[in-house]
Design a protein around this motif. Structure first.
Motif, PDB file in Angstrom:
ATOM      1  N   THR A  47      61.423   3.142  25.229  1.00 44.68           N
ATOM      2  CA  THR A  47      61.615   3.729  26.558  1.00 44.68           C
ATOM      3  C   THR A  47      61.717   2.654  27.616  1.00 44.68           C
ATOM      4  N   LEU A  48      62.641   2.852  28.522  1.00 45.45           N
ATOM      5  CA  LEU A  48      62.787   1.950  29.658  1.00 45.45           C
ATOM      6  C   LEU A  48      62.050   2.553  30.843  1.00 45.45           C
ATOM      7  N   HIS A  49      61.169   1.774  31.464  1.00 44.53           N
ATOM      8  CA  HIS A  49      60.393   2.229  32.610  1.00 44.53           C
ATOM      9  C   HIS A  49      60.807   1.423  33.845  1.00 44.53           C
ATOM     10  N   LEU A  50      61.147   2.117  34.911  1.00 48.31           N
ATOM     11  CA  LEU A  50      61.573   1.484  36.150  1.00 48.31           C
ATOM     12  C   LEU A  50      60.688   1.978  37.291  1.00 48.31           C
ATOM     13  N   SER A  51      60.400   1.111  38.247  1.00 49.00           N
ATOM     14  CA  SER A  51      59.604   1.532  39.393  1.00 49.00           C
ATOM     15  C   SER A  51      60.035   0.773  40.635  1.00 49.00           C
ATOM     16  N   ALA A  52      59.708   1.321  41.789  1.00 52.43           N
ATOM     17  CA  ALA A  52      60.016   0.684  43.064  1.00 52.43           C
ATOM     18  C   ALA A  52      59.028   1.168  44.116  1.00 52.43           C
ATOM     19  N   LYS A  53      58.661   0.277  45.033  1.00 57.79           N
ATOM     20  CA  LYS A  53      57.758   0.626  46.123  1.00 57.79           C
ATOM     21  C   LYS A  53      58.382   0.227  47.455  1.00 57.79           C
ATOM     22  N   THR A  54      58.220   1.077  48.455  1.00 54.67           N
ATOM     23  CA  THR A  54      58.687   0.784  49.803  1.00 54.67           C
ATOM     24  C   THR A  54      57.486   0.628  50.728  1.00 54.67           C
ATOM     25  N   VAL A  55      57.730   0.105  51.925  1.00 55.70           N
ATOM     26  CA  VAL A  55      56.657  -0.056  52.900  1.00 55.70           C
ATOM     27  C   VAL A  55      56.002   1.287  53.199  1.00 55.70           C
ATOM     28  N   ALA A  56      56.852   2.293  53.412  1.00 56.52           N
ATOM     29  CA  ALA A  56      56.357   3.645  53.672  1.00 56.52           C
ATOM     30  C   ALA A  56      56.614   4.491  52.432  1.00 56.52           C
ATOM     31  N   LEU A  57      55.573   4.735  51.673  1.00 58.74           N
ATOM     32  CA  LEU A  57      55.733   5.511  50.441  1.00 58.74           C
ATOM     33  C   LEU A  57      55.703   7.007  50.774  1.00 58.74           C
ATOM     34  N   ASN A  58      56.851   7.550  51.093  1.00 59.22           N
ATOM     35  CA  ASN A  58      56.955   8.963  51.420  1.00 59.22           C
ATOM     36  C   ASN A  58      57.134   9.781  50.150  1.00 59.22           C
ATOM     37  N   ASP A  59      56.316  10.776  49.977  1.00 55.17           N
ATOM     38  CA  ASP A  59      56.416  11.651  48.810  1.00 55.17           C
ATOM     39  C   ASP A  59      57.725  12.438  48.895  1.00 55.17           C
ATOM     40  N   PRO A  60      58.634  12.265  47.942  1.00 55.11           N
ATOM     41  CA  PRO A  60      59.929  12.962  48.008  1.00 55.11           C
ATOM     42  C   PRO A  60      59.790  14.477  48.099  1.00 55.11           C
ATOM     43  N   LYS A  61      58.727  15.018  47.488  1.00 51.95           N
ATOM     44  CA  LYS A  61      58.562  16.471  47.482  1.00 51.95           C
ATOM     45  C   LYS A  61      58.230  17.033  48.862  1.00 51.95           C
ATOM     46  N   SER A  62      57.599  16.224  49.712  1.00 58.12           N
ATOM     47  CA  SER A  62      57.209  16.699  51.036  1.00 58.12           C
ATOM     48  C   SER A  62      58.042  16.117  52.165  1.00 58.12           C
ATOM     49  N   ASP A  63      58.902  15.137  51.846  1.00 56.73           N
ATOM     50  CA  ASP A  63      59.770  14.517  52.850  1.00 56.73           C
ATOM     51  C   ASP A  63      61.139  15.186  52.804  1.00 56.73           C
ATOM     52  N   PRO A  64      61.518  15.939  53.846  1.00 56.02           N
ATOM     53  CA  PRO A  64      62.801  16.665  53.822  1.00 56.02           C
ATOM     54  C   PRO A  64      64.026  15.768  53.717  1.00 56.02           C
ATOM     55  N   ASN A  65      63.899  14.494  54.108  1.00 52.52           N
ATOM     56  CA  ASN A  65      65.046  13.597  54.013  1.00 52.52           C
ATOM     57  C   ASN A  65      65.496  13.381  52.565  1.00 52.52           C
ATOM     58  N   TRP A  66      64.556  13.537  51.620  1.00 54.65           N
ATOM     59  CA  TRP A  66      64.906  13.320  50.226  1.00 54.65           C
ATOM     60  C   TRP A  66      65.801  14.422  49.672  1.00 54.65           C
ATOM     61  N   ARG A  67      65.962  15.502  50.401  1.00 53.63           N
ATOM     62  CA  ARG A  67      66.855  16.564  49.951  1.00 53.63           C
ATOM     63  C   ARG A  67      68.247  16.391  50.549  1.00 53.63           C
ATOM     64  N   ASN A  68      68.416  15.310  51.285  1.00 54.61           N
ATOM     65  CA  ASN A  68      69.703  15.070  51.948  1.00 54.61           C
ATOM     66  C   ASN A  68      70.455  13.971  51.207  1.00 54.61           C
ATOM     67  N   VAL A  69      70.447  12.754  51.715  1.00 56.75           N
ATOM     68  CA  VAL A  69      71.179  11.670  51.059  1.00 56.75           C
ATOM     69  C   VAL A  69      70.273  10.461  50.814  1.00 56.75           C
ATOM     70  N   THR A  70      69.027  10.720  50.492  1.00 55.87           N
ATOM     71  CA  THR A  70      68.068   9.663  50.187  1.00 55.87           C
ATOM     72  C   THR A  70      67.953   9.505  48.676  1.00 55.87           C
ATOM     73  N   TYR A  71      67.906   8.267  48.210  1.00 51.08           N
ATOM     74  CA  TYR A  71      67.731   8.022  46.782  1.00 51.08           C
ATOM     75  C   TYR A  71      67.409   6.561  46.527  1.00 51.08           C
TER      76      TYR A  71
END
Length: 491
Positions: free
Chosen positions: A80-104
């Motif tokens: 299995t290949l495991h990938l991860s990434a961290k940003t300064v502001a770790l916004n939960d995709p499930k609760s951040d409405p921007n992730w349903r738009n063009v965020t990825y």
């Protein structure tokens, strides 16, 4: 996979951060068996606050920007290949409405070490807010049937995993990761923002570094949806900043590297397609030409006339500027050359029988001559342009679609729709896509300023770099570009 809006640099309203790892994880994809798999992992980190616009300008007040990647990792446990990434502001995709738009977030994988990613793994959400991980093949231009599992936690950030067998024929690869976050943040020029890679791909350095080899364990077999990975010549990247523009048939202009965005004709809803883009000599502007000879000018590009409203015997296919930018030529499919401003009438093919359709126009450095290239491989010279050879009468793998001259005008390259590159005079061969099955045909070629490299662009927007040319992160996998028609580069 959602499609991005067609806009400035294909990044409309988004911040982007690209991070390049110091290594890569290997992924097995065969039925071979080894014992005692050895987990391999690479982690890279970056400083916060390095968020840049699509034109390479720093974003004002980038602190805590959700696009600002600060670390990324890749590991391979043999299955299995495991990938991860961290940003300064770790916004939960499930609760951040921007992730349903063009965020990825996307990890680009290069198993051939050629500098051209073959796969992209996407961390995405669908319109309903459900995780939608996907594996995309740049070779086939399609999503591969593979289970990409996504997860998020405030400590480890965004995580993706997939079976190693999904990548057919790969045992190791180099990689990079980048992030798009849908936001209205812009710089002072109004350009859309994005963050830099690790190392920063604005420096012209290769966005890939290092290597991690994987081990192979028993699997149920290679994924039949994956495409075999062909060998490719290693790309040598320039140590200095490089940039280019891409032009779409709808009038869109996409900028990469330090190339500035000066506007586009996309919002005009053109009745006739754009067929060419030509930069000004100082690269502070550009012209767009349509098939009917209409001209649109941006930045310091000035209007010197057009064929708009004139009935043409054949559509326009190419455009080139004079050395001082005070004029330009338009070439038609029939070989007619129209001149405007201080551009001189140096000759044309109109009336000559037996000539194949013209597909390209390139000028000498002093602007006192030009070459016309035909789909048959014929090259015609006018003014002080010299004949250095052609492919006329030879069996071509596909039609010629473009021509580009060397900086000293003592040679030129021809490129076919399938990516074969021919060189003449002092033009050197730095590689091509000959024999590689492309997802989309090549539509143009543009050399670097020193003539030690060139870029090929596919109709779908993918850019392939050779020699000292540099290709930036392509957005083709996101469906941004509908139909590319040309490329113009400097540096």
């Amino acid at each position: 996979m959602r499609r991005l809006p067609s806009a400035v640099c294909a990044l409309a309203g988004m911040l982007v951060l690209a991070a390049t790892p110091a290594g890569a994880s290997g992924v097995p994809a065969s039925t071979t068996t080894t014992t005692a798999p050895q987990p391999m992992a690479v982690t890279i980190t970056g400083l916060p606050g390095d968020v840049y616009t699509a034109t390479g300008q720093p974003v004002a007040a980038p602190a805590s920007d959700p696009a600002d990647l600060i670390s990324a990792s890749a590991s391979d446990d043999g299955t299995t290949l495991h990938l991860s990434a961290k940003t300064v502001a770790l916004n939960d995709p499930k609760s951040d409405p921007n992730w349903r738009n063009v965020t990825y977030i996307a990890w680009l994988l290069d198993p051939t070490f050629s500098g051209h990613p073959r796969y992209a793994v996407y961390y995405d959400l669908d319109a309903s807010g459900n995780y939608a991980g996907t594996l995309f093949s740049f070779l086939s231009g399609q999503t591969i049937a593979c289970q990409v599992t996504l997860a998020f936690d405030p400590t480890n950030g965004y995580q993706a995993s997939l079976p190693a067998s999904c990548l057919q024929g790969a045992t190791s690869f180099q990689w990079l990761v980048y992030s798009f976050y849908d936001t209205v943040s812009t710089d002072t020029t109004g350009a859309d923002g994005f963050g830099k890679s690790l190392p920063d791909f604005h420096t012209g350095a290769s966005p890939f570094a290092g290597k991690v080899s994987g081990t192979t364990t028993p699997s149920s077999g290679a994924n039949p949806s994956a495409s075999p990975i062909p060998a490719a010549a290693p790309a040598v990247h320039s140590p200095t900043p490089t940039a280019y523009w891409l032009a779409g048939a709808d009038g869109s202009v996409y900028t990469y590297g330090s190339a500035r965005y000066y506007g586009s004709a996309a919002a005009l809803h053109l009745k006739h397609p754009v067929v060419a883009i030509a930069p000004t000599p100082d690269y502070q502007g550009y012209w767009l030409a349509t098939s009917t000879g209409a001209i649109y000018h941006f930045g310091d590009a000035k209007p010197h006339g057009s064929k708009a409203g004139t009935k043409l015997a054949a559509p326009i296919v190419a455009m080139a500027s004079t050395a001082d930018g005070k004029g330009y030529w338009l070439a038609s499919r029939a070989g007619t050359v129209y001149h405007f401003g201080d551009a001189k009438a140096l000759g044309q093919l109109t009336g000559k029988k037996g000539s194949a359709p013209v597909v390209g126009l390139t000028t000498t450095s002093d602007g006192r001559g030009y070459w016309l290239a035909a789909s048959s491989g014929a090259v015609y010279h006018f003014g002080d342009a010299k004949p250095y050879g052609s492919e006329l009468g030879k069996k071509l793998p596909s039609p010629i679609v473009g021509i580009a001259a060397t900086p000293d005008s003592k040679g030129y390259w021809l490129v076919t729709s399938t990516g074969t590159v021919y060189h003449f005079g002092d033009a050197k061969s730095f590689g091509s896509e000959a024999g590689v099955k492309l997802a989309s045909p090549i539509v143009g070629i543009a050399p670097t300023s020193d003539g030690l490299g060139y870029r090929l662009v596919e109709k779908n927007g993918r850019v392939l770099a050779f020699g000292d040319a540099h290709d930036y992160i392509s957005h083709v996998a996101r469906g941004v570009v509908k139909q590319l028609v040309g490329i113009a580069s400097f540096g």
